[in-house]
Enzyme design. Structure first.
Site, mmCIF file in Angstrom:
data_model
loop_
_atom_site.group_PDB
_atom_site.id
_atom_site.type_symbol
_atom_site.label_atom_id
_atom_site.label_comp_id
_atom_site.label_asym_id
_atom_site.label_seq_id
_atom_site.Cartn_x
_atom_site.Cartn_y
_atom_site.Cartn_z
ATOM 1 C CB CYS A 74 27.364 -9.135 11.561
ATOM 2 S SG CYS A 74 25.632 -8.949 11.056
ATOM 3 C CB CYS A 202 26.746 -1.916 -4.108
ATOM 4 S SG CYS A 202 27.029 -1.070 -2.553
ATOM 5 N NE ARG A 274 25.927 4.420 -0.478
ATOM 6 C CZ ARG A 274 25.627 3.367 -1.235
ATOM 7 N NH1 ARG A 274 25.821 2.161 -0.785
ATOM 8 N NH2 ARG A 274 25.135 3.539 -2.438
HETATM 9 S S1 SF4 Z 1 26.230 -12.613 6.277
HETATM 10 FE FE1 SF4 Z 1 25.473 -10.529 6.613
HETATM 11 S S2 SF4 Z 1 23.804 -10.711 8.103
HETATM 12 FE FE2 SF4 Z 1 24.975 -12.624 8.157
HETATM 13 S S3 SF4 Z 1 26.440 -12.364 9.839
HETATM 14 FE FE3 SF4 Z 1 27.493 -11.744 7.944
HETATM 15 S S4 SF4 Z 1 27.128 -9.517 7.736
HETATM 16 FE FE4 SF4 Z 1 25.671 -10.321 9.272
#
Ligand code: SF4
Length: 329
Positions: A74, A202, A274
């Site tokens: 992320c 989801c 999806r």
């Molecule tokens: S919780 Fe969500 S925004 Fe935070 S690092 Fe993990 S995927 Fe990214």
């Protein structure tokens, strides 16, 4: 062995919704000859959906960056230097302007994502106002805000939130290699809170993170063994972002991605599957194979939170070429 002869899959076990999928069964599906797997997924797709319809969702990042979690894929984690700056929660008017534009472009669902570990109660109140505003425009609503308490889930439900997104991400075994700041069980607890509040779920995962075939099997088995299948199952292909620990890894073979979609379709026959992140780098042919394999939803719009997504015109041309049309609400 062809599916028709496989003792693991008597016809009666294929098609109905089941929550007792074993890893052996899921592994056997992944191991089918590709045409056999595609045929079975397409057959099951037709039992529950019009295969010419694709549900279209738009995703907006309402609060970007600065997340304290360490999800290795992320770019919004504060732990990695990816050039994404932490921003404040967007204001209501700006969110509603984006929702109006999404509706005008053909979206039926508007998803709002915030980079939080878990929202504070006052954050939830702000999001509830957004949900009410977006619903008043005639759109379905979805939010992904991190872990929720049962009370927060109930509050979001009262505001009219239709879907809550919270992914399992990968198999329980591989999970610790990707995230250390929250446990698999935390995710399951949030999913329970969302279900108990009466919202649609989801929930899906990401492939191409360096996991093995057994982890893709474990991920689908975990999703298909939830007490109720998620109504929406996003399957993401990792988008490698510079600065994250997963940047520079080996890309997944597109056929393994298509197989994952097909097995998700077979194991969760009534769920909308999806084709999610990663389409930007996917050929039209791979995307077409995903639709053949039973994918029946896409994210639409130039950005997925912070990573690129195909331009709207390109998507519409592809749907046109394939004779697909947006699913009515
Ligand atoms: S919780 Fe969500 S925004 Fe935070 S690092 Fe993990 S995927 Fe990214």
């Amino acid at each position: 062995m062809a599916l028709a002869e496989s003792p693991a899959f008597p016809a009666a076990n294929r098609g109905p919704v089941r929550n007792d999928w074993t890893r052996d069964e899921v592994r056997a599906l992944f191991g089918l000859p590709f045409p056999e797997l595609m045929f079975e997924a397409a057959r099951i797709h037709r039992m529950h959906f019009d295969p010419a319809e694709v549900q279209i969702s738009t995703l907006l990042s309402i609060k970007t960056g600065g997340c304290p979690e360490d999800c290795a894929y992320c770019p919004q984690s504060a732990k990695y230097d990816t050039g994404i700056k932490a921003e404040k929660l967007m204001d209501l008017a700006a969110v509603l302007a984006e929702a109006r534009a999404a509706k005008a472009a053909g979206a039926s669902r508007f998803c709002m994502g915030a980079a939080w570990r878990s929202p504070k109660d006052r954050d939830v109140e702000n999001v509830c106002a957004m949900v009410e505003g977006v619903k008043a425009l005639g759109l379905e609503t979805c939010a992904t805000l991190g872990m929720l308490t049962p009370g927060q889930a109930q509050r979001l439900k009262r505001s009219g939130l239709d879907y809550y997104n919270h992914n399992l991400d990968t198999s329980p075994e591989f999970y610790g290699a990707i995230i250390t700041t929250r446990a698999y069980q935390d995710r399951l607890d949030t999913l329970d809170a969302v279900r108990a509040a009466g919202m649609n779920v989801c929930c899906g995962g990401i492939v191409g993170m360096g996991e093995g075939a057994e982890d893709r099997i474990g991920m689908i088995a975990a999703l298909a063994s939830l007490p109720v299948h998620p109504e929406s199952v996003p399957i993401n292909m990792l988008v490698q972002v510079k600065g994250t620990p997963l940047a520079g890894g080996r890309a997944l073979d597109p056929f393994d991605f298509v197989r994952t979609i097909a097995v998700a379709r077979i194991c969760m026959p009534k769920s909308v599957v999806r084709l999610s992140a990663g389409r930007e780098d996917m050929s039209e042919e791979t995307q077409a194979l995903c639709f053949l394999a039973g994918a029946n939803s896409i994210f639409y719009g130039p950005k997925l939170l912070t990573t690129p997504n195909p331009e709207r015109d390109r998507d519409m041309r592809l749907l046109d070429k394939l004779g697909l049309r947006p699913m009515e609400r």
